[in-house]
Enzyme design. Sequence first.
Site, PDB file in Angstrom:
ATOM      1  N   LYS A 174       1.263  -0.538  15.089  1.00 51.36           N
ATOM      2  CA  LYS A 174       2.671  -0.620  15.451  1.00 51.36           C
ATOM      3  C   LYS A 174       3.111  -1.831  16.270  1.00 51.36           C
ATOM      4  CE  LYS A 174       4.324   2.913  13.439  1.00 51.36           C
ATOM      5  NZ  LYS A 174       4.424   2.314  12.111  1.00 51.36           N
ATOM      6  N   TYR A 230      -9.046   5.471   7.723  1.00 50.18           N
ATOM      7  CA  TYR A 230      -9.235   5.800   9.139  1.00 50.18           C
ATOM      8  C   TYR A 230     -10.253   6.930   9.205  1.00 50.18           C
ATOM      9  CZ  TYR A 230      -4.893   3.297  10.371  1.00 50.18           C
ATOM     10  OH  TYR A 230      -3.917   2.348  10.570  1.00 50.18           O
ATOM     11  N   TYR A 267       4.302   6.237  10.247  1.00 50.74           N
ATOM     12  CA  TYR A 267       3.462   5.112   9.834  1.00 50.74           C
ATOM     13  C   TYR A 267       4.260   4.057   9.071  1.00 50.74           C
ATOM     14  CZ  TYR A 267      -0.966   2.782   8.922  1.00 50.74           C
ATOM     15  OH  TYR A 267      -1.987   1.872   8.911  1.00 50.74           O
ATOM     16  N   HIS A 275       0.849  -1.199   0.000  1.00 50.61           N
ATOM     17  CA  HIS A 275       0.000   0.000   0.000  1.00 50.61           C
ATOM     18  C   HIS A 275       0.875   1.236   0.000  1.00 50.61           C
ATOM     19  CE1 HIS A 275      -4.073  -1.718   1.537  1.00 50.61           C
ATOM     20  NE2 HIS A 275      -3.536  -2.455   0.594  1.00 50.61           N
ATOM     21  N   PRO A 301      -3.927   0.035  18.957  1.00 49.93           N
ATOM     22  CA  PRO A 301      -3.701  -0.420  17.575  1.00 49.93           C
ATOM     23  C   PRO A 301      -3.810   0.653  16.490  1.00 49.93           C
ATOM     24  CG  PRO A 301      -5.825  -1.188  18.394  1.00 49.93           C
ATOM     25  CD  PRO A 301      -5.142  -0.547  19.544  1.00 49.93           C
TER      26      PRO A 301
HETATM   27  P1  RFL Z   1       2.311 -12.279  21.050  1.00 51.32           P
HETATM   28  O1  RFL Z   1       1.917 -12.286  19.619  1.00 51.32           O
HETATM   29  O2  RFL Z   1       1.263 -12.039  22.065  1.00 51.32           O
HETATM   30  O3  RFL Z   1       3.019 -13.668  21.318  1.00 51.32           O
HETATM   31  C1  RFL Z   1       3.298 -14.124  22.624  1.00 51.32           C
HETATM   32  C2  RFL Z   1       3.335 -15.637  22.582  1.00 51.32           C
HETATM   33  O4  RFL Z   1       3.671 -16.125  23.872  1.00 51.32           O
HETATM   34  C3  RFL Z   1       2.782 -17.165  24.233  1.00 51.32           C
HETATM   35  N1  RFL Z   1       2.737 -17.257  25.696  1.00 51.32           N
HETATM   36  C4  RFL Z   1       3.465 -18.143  26.400  1.00 51.32           C
HETATM   37  N2  RFL Z   1       4.308 -19.100  26.025  1.00 51.32           N
HETATM   38  C5  RFL Z   1       4.877 -19.862  26.991  1.00 51.32           C
HETATM   39  N3  RFL Z   1       4.610 -19.687  28.299  1.00 51.32           N
HETATM   40  C6  RFL Z   1       3.768 -18.734  28.735  1.00 51.32           C
HETATM   41  N4  RFL Z   1       3.518 -18.578  30.033  1.00 51.32           N
HETATM   42  C7  RFL Z   1       3.157 -17.915  27.760  1.00 51.32           C
HETATM   43  N5  RFL Z   1       2.268 -16.895  27.817  1.00 51.32           N
HETATM   44  C8  RFL Z   1       2.026 -16.504  26.565  1.00 51.32           C
HETATM   45  C9  RFL Z   1       1.468 -16.778  23.571  1.00 51.32           C
HETATM   46  O5  RFL Z   1       0.629 -17.909  23.403  1.00 51.32           O
HETATM   47  C10 RFL Z   1       1.969 -16.213  22.241  1.00 51.32           C
HETATM   48  O6  RFL Z   1       2.104 -17.211  21.266  1.00 51.32           O
HETATM   49  O7  RFL Z   1       3.481 -11.217  21.325  1.00 51.32           O
HETATM   50  P2  RFL Z   1       4.669 -10.692  20.407  1.00 51.32           P
HETATM   51  O8  RFL Z   1       5.395 -11.827  19.755  1.00 51.32           O
HETATM   52  O9  RFL Z   1       5.390  -9.711  21.224  1.00 51.32           O
HETATM   53  O10 RFL Z   1       3.949  -9.944  19.184  1.00 51.32           O
HETATM   54  C11 RFL Z   1       3.221  -8.752  19.401  1.00 51.32           C
HETATM   55  C12 RFL Z   1       2.035  -8.668  18.453  1.00 51.32           C
HETATM   56  O11 RFL Z   1       1.312  -9.867  18.489  1.00 51.32           O
HETATM   57  C13 RFL Z   1       1.112  -7.490  18.782  1.00 51.32           C
HETATM   58  O12 RFL Z   1       1.859  -6.365  19.167  1.00 51.32           O
HETATM   59  C14 RFL Z   1       0.234  -7.085  17.578  1.00 51.32           C
HETATM   60  O13 RFL Z   1      -0.673  -8.097  17.243  1.00 51.32           O
HETATM   61  C15 RFL Z   1      -0.535  -5.798  17.886  1.00 51.32           C
HETATM   62  N6  RFL Z   1      -1.436  -5.418  16.802  1.00 51.32           N
HETATM   63  C16 RFL Z   1      -0.964  -4.825  15.638  1.00 51.32           C
HETATM   64  N7  RFL Z   1       0.364  -4.646  15.459  1.00 51.32           N
HETATM   65  C17 RFL Z   1       0.837  -4.144  14.285  1.00 51.32           C
HETATM   66  O14 RFL Z   1       2.067  -3.983  14.138  1.00 51.32           O
HETATM   67  N8  RFL Z   1       0.006  -3.771  13.243  1.00 51.32           N
HETATM   68  C18 RFL Z   1      -1.338  -3.933  13.351  1.00 51.32           C
HETATM   69  O15 RFL Z   1      -2.047  -3.661  12.386  1.00 51.32           O
HETATM   70  C19 RFL Z   1      -1.876  -4.439  14.590  1.00 51.32           C
HETATM   71  N9  RFL Z   1      -3.185  -4.609  14.736  1.00 51.32           N
HETATM   72  C20 RFL Z   1      -2.809  -5.664  16.917  1.00 51.32           C
HETATM   73  C21 RFL Z   1      -3.669  -5.244  15.855  1.00 51.32           C
HETATM   74  C22 RFL Z   1      -3.338  -6.337  18.017  1.00 51.32           C
HETATM   75  C23 RFL Z   1      -4.678  -6.581  18.090  1.00 51.32           C
HETATM   76  N10 RFL Z   1      -5.129  -7.314  19.216  1.00 51.32           N
HETATM   77  C24 RFL Z   1      -6.071  -8.359  19.148  1.00 51.32           C
HETATM   78  C25 RFL Z   1      -4.441  -7.183  20.474  1.00 51.32           C
HETATM   79  C26 RFL Z   1      -5.021  -5.452  15.930  1.00 51.32           C
HETATM   80  C27 RFL Z   1      -5.535  -6.110  17.051  1.00 51.32           C
HETATM   81  C28 RFL Z   1      -7.025  -6.268  17.082  1.00 51.32           C
HETATM   82  C1  PHB Z   2      -5.641  -4.424  10.775  1.00 53.16           C
HETATM   83  O1  PHB Z   2      -5.739  -4.618   9.542  1.00 53.16           O
HETATM   84  O2  PHB Z   2      -5.907  -5.304  11.587  1.00 53.16           O
HETATM   85  C2  PHB Z   2      -5.228  -3.094  11.274  1.00 53.16           C
HETATM   86  C3  PHB Z   2      -4.805  -2.136  10.379  1.00 53.16           C
HETATM   87  C4  PHB Z   2      -4.400  -0.888  10.842  1.00 53.16           C
HETATM   88  C5  PHB Z   2      -4.440  -0.622  12.195  1.00 53.16           C
HETATM   89  C6  PHB Z   2      -4.846  -1.593  13.086  1.00 53.16           C
HETATM   90  C7  PHB Z   2      -5.246  -2.839  12.633  1.00 53.16           C
HETATM   91  O3  PHB Z   2      -4.076   0.609  12.627  1.00 53.16           O
END
Ligand code: RFL
Ligand code: PHB
Length: 394
Positions: free
Chosen positions: A299, A203, A386, A74, A295
């Site tokens: 990031k 957005y 971004y 994008h 979110p």
């Molecule tokens: P994770 O992905 O939470 O992975 C942690 C792993 O550790 C496991 N775990 C354990 N394992 C062993 N022993 C234990 N006691 C444990 N406890 C937990 C878990 O099962 C898991 O597998 O952390 P990590 O690797 O630091 O990654 C971070 C990302 O997952 C997170 O920051 C992003 O998903 C946030 N986020 C977004 N980030 C972006 O860069 N761009 C986005 O567009 C974006 N959109 C989002 C998001 C997060 C969202 N939610 C649901 C929180 C959108 C949403 C809706």
């Molecule tokens: C997503 O596609 O899940 C998404 C995209 C942009 C954001 C957060 C989540 O800022």
Amino acid sequence: MHMRTQIGIVGAGPAGLMLSHLLHLQGIESIIVENRGREYCENRVRAGVLEQGTADLLVESGVGERMQREGLIHHGIYLRFRGRDHHLNFPELTGGKSIMVYSQHDVVKDLIAARLKDGGQIFFDVKDVAVQDITSSAPRIRFQSAGESREIVCDYIAGCDGFHGICRPSIPAGVLRVFEKIYPFAWLGILAQVAPSCEELVYTRHERGFSLLSMRSPDTSRLYLQCDPSEDIEEWPDDRIWNELRLRTAADNGWALKEGPISQKGVTAMRSFLVEPMQYGRLFLMGDAAHIVPPTGAKGLNLAVADVRIFAQAVDLFYKQGRTDLLERYSEICLRRVWKVQRFSWWMTSMLHRSDEGEFSERVHLAELDYVTSSRAASTSLAENYVGLPFDPV
Ligand code: RFL
Ligand code: PHB
């Protein structure tokens, strides 16, 4: 059963997997322990936006092949307010940089496949994970796997176990300083089997609240609505969701929302959180284990990868030259980026969401959007954050 490795990694999310992969390329051994099953990790729907630098790292380290085939590049985003669209052209504003839309769970799938192909060790479905002796030179990870007690003795432990993991709470009270901000709203997110309504992310700030149109593929849309943190998902039948999305995203240019079957729904709380320092003894925290951003700036995953990059360089210097100076500066180096990303995520969140701060604040946020979309300097600032800030030389 006792095992020995160089870096013990807790958590097979993007942080733990990427770390294990980068270490392998540097000739450093690691073992990952994960309390969920492989299938669960590979299907957990989360982030979707990769900064240019994150996407580049996947390609450079040999795990970007499927992303290059299936991911969507994008060149900008839309900010929609007062019913009007304003486009930010990223390459033009950042000297050629873009973002990649590719699901986090696909990144996870690709990394797991690469680790296993390269002979990497990942213990899935483990129980009772604990980290011990973290201030000694031989810290240990203990856990139960297939009914058996196991222990990994390592040189360093990488706490990549997310916000609810056990690594951060294993650090004695009083060591970490916690910074936290809870927002008075949340996101209701859906996955819908319908082509995206717009070729790029939109957005929207609206009197009824924020909304975001995102996507996962040419035939899957990912959409979000600002809602109450205590919102009961049961009170949001599909019709109500589409109706609310239609109202909030209404535009003056004949644009129309494409609707389709909803395959997943969920409510995500929003918080800004971080701890200082991100390390104690030989336990190093990375990704969501150390910090959470709301979110709105897309990031979280990118920041996790940024921490991992620094840690991988720091341990490389340790094993190749016996130097610990970069490890000692790990937290300081990471936190400089973490705070800037916290600032950006908080700013995007405040600017785009409706809060009960009153009409003055409402007008200020609209003025801010007007400024960001009419001043080259202000749009450049949004765009460079971004697509991902450059990495400081270490
Ligand atoms: P994770 O992905 O939470 O992975 C942690 C792993 O550790 C496991 N775990 C354990 N394992 C062993 N022993 C234990 N006691 C444990 N406890 C937990 C878990 O099962 C898991 O597998 O952390 P990590 O690797 O630091 O990654 C971070 C990302 O997952 C997170 O920051 C992003 O998903 C946030 N986020 C977004 N980030 C972006 O860069 N761009 C986005 O567009 C974006 N959109 C989002 C998001 C997060 C969202 N939610 C649901 C929180 C959108 C949403 C809706
Ligand atoms: C997503 O596609 O899940 C998404 C995209 C942009 C954001 C957060 C989540 O800022």
